[in-house]
Design an enzyme around this catalytic site. Structure first.
Site, short mmCIF file in Angstrom:
data_model
loop_
_atom_site.label_atom_id
_atom_site.label_comp_id
_atom_site.label_asym_id
_atom_site.label_seq_id
_atom_site.Cartn_x
_atom_site.Cartn_y
_atom_site.Cartn_z
CB CYS A 32 8.34 -3.83 -1.82
SG CYS A 32 9.69 -3.51 -2.96
CG HIS A 41 6.55 0.70 -1.60
ND1 HIS A 41 7.06 0.11 -0.47
CD2 HIS A 41 7.42 0.39 -2.59
CE1 HIS A 41 8.18 -0.52 -0.75
NE2 HIS A 41 8.43 -0.37 -2.04
CD GLU A 90 4.76 1.19 2.15
OE1 GLU A 90 3.87 0.74 1.39
OE2 GLU A 90 5.98 0.96 1.99
#
Lengths: 233, 87
Positions: free
Chosen positions: A86, A203, A205
Site C-alpha cells: 500500500c 494488504h 498482512e
C-alpha cells in the site's frame, strides 16, 4: 528468515506486518526511518502501509527521502528482497525502485473492502508457494491506488512479466467490475525487472489468520521463507 | 543576491484521466454553465528563491520540481517568477 519492517512517521500497518512476519516463523527487526544502517542478517525489508508524512505533497514523496531509504535502495540493488504494501508500494514508485505511479482512485472514494486477486506467476520469491492463476481474497484500504504509467512503460511492464497480481472476480476472470480503483490492466501488484522488489496495494498482512476473515495473505510470507531457506539444508 | 517569488502550477499529465476535474466539470454543467469544459485540478506551490539572477532562480525551481515537487511519471508543471516578495 530475518524480516525488517520500517516505521515512518504516519505508518499504521507496521505492527500488523511485524505480526504476520512473526506468525510465519521469522525473526522480526523493527526498523526506524532515521536508521543509517541495516542489521547485517536481513533477508527481507517490508515498507508497510499507512500515511507516511501525512501523504503531504504526494503519497510516498517525502518518505522516499528518509535516511533509511538510502539503505533500502542499496539493499534492493544488492539483490535483497523488498516488499512495499500500500503506502510502501507508493514509496517504492516514488523512489524509482518500481515503475509507474499510484494516483487518486477513479471513483474518488477511499475503498476499504476485500478484493480478489489472481496470481499471475509463481517464479517469484513472493509467490513461489502459490499456483499460477489461483485467486486469493485480501483487503484493500486506500484512496490513491490507481496504478498508472506512460503507455511505453506499461507495455514494458507487461512484456517483462512484471505483473504479479491483478484484481479479478472470485473465479479469476479479469473484469472492469473487479477493479476497485481504475488501475491500468487491473494491476494490483508488480515487481521490478530483477524480481526482488515487489509492490502490492492490497494488504496480505491483514489476511494472515482465519480470525481476520482470511489467511490468504500468508502465501507471500511463506514464499519469502521458502526463498530464503538455506540452500545447503 | 536577489529574492524572487515563484508560483508553480502542478497538474496531472494530459494522458492521465483527471477524475477530480471530470467530477467538477459535471458539477459546473449541473449549475447550467455548459460553456466551462476541460477542468484540470492541480496544486499551487508558492515559494521564495534567493538567487543571483532570474536565470539561476529558474534553474533552482526546475531542479526542485524535477527532484521533489512533482513526479514526472504523472505530473507536468509550469511556473512564473517575479522579483520581490509577495506579502
Amino acid at each position: 528468515m530475518n524480516i525488517g519492517v520500517v516505521t515512518f512517521p504516519g505508518s499504521n500497518c507496521d505492527a500488523d506486518a511485524r505480526y504476520a512476519s512473526a506468525l510465519t516463523g521469522n525473526t522480526v527487526h523493527a526498523l526506524w526511518h532515521k536508521d543509517t544502517s541495516l542489521p547485517s542478517s536481513l533477508d527481507v525489508i517490508i515498507l508497510p502501509g499507512g500515511f507516511s508524512y501525512g501523504d503531504y505533497l504526494r503519497t510516498g514523496a517525502i518518505a522516499r527521502f528518509s535516511t533509511i531509504m538510502e539503505e533500502v535502495v542499496k539493499f534492493a540493488n544488492g539483490g535483497g528482497y523488498v516488499f512495499g504494501i500500500c503506502n510502501g508500494f507508493q514509496i517504492l514508485c516514488e523512489s524509482g525502485l518500481l515503475p509507474g505511479a499510484l494516483i487518486r482512485n477513479e471513483n474518488l472514494s477511499f475503498v476499504c473492502k476485500d478484493v480478489h486477486l489472481r496470481i499471475e506467476k509463481n517464479d517469484s520469491p513472493f509467490t513461489n508457494v502459490a499456483q499460477v492463476g489461483s485467486v486469493v481474497r485480501i483487503p484493500v484500504a486506500h484512496g490513491e491506488g490507481r496504478f498508472t504509467a506512460p503507455a511505453e512503460v506499461l507495455a514494458s511492464i507487461e512484456d517483462n512479466n512484471q505483473v504479479l497480481y491483478r484484481y479479478s472476480m472470485p473465479d479469476g476472470i479479469i473484469t472492469p467490475e473487479a477493479n476497485p480503483n481504475g488501475s491500468l490492466n487491473n494491476i494490483a501488484g508488480i515487481t521490478n525487472i530483477a524480481g526482488n522488489v515487489m509492490g502490492l496495494m492490497p494488504h496480505p498482512e491483514r489476511a494472515c489468520e482465519p480470525l481476520l476473515g482470511s489467511s490468504d495473505g500468508l502465501h507471500v510470507f511463506h514464499s519469502l521463507a521458502q526463498q530464503c531457506k538455506p540452500k545447503f539444508a | 543576491m536577489k529574492t524572487y517569488t515563484a508560483h508553480i502550477a502542478v497538474t496531472l499529465r494530459r494522458a492521465i484521466l483527471d477524475v477530480q476535474g471530470k467530477a467538477i466539470e459535471h458539477a459546473l454543467h449541473s449549475l447550467h454553465m455548459p460553456g466551462l469544459t476541460n477542468v484540470r485540478i492541480g496544486k499551487h506551490i508558492e515559494l521564495h528563491v534567493q538567487a543571483q539572477d532570474e536565470e539561476s532562480a529558474s534553474s533552482m525551481i526546475r531542479e526542485a520540481c524535477d527532484k521533489l515537487l512533482t513526479n514526472p511519471v504523472m505530473e507536468d508543471y509550469t511556473f512564473t517568477l517575479h522579483e520581490g516578495v509577495t506579502a
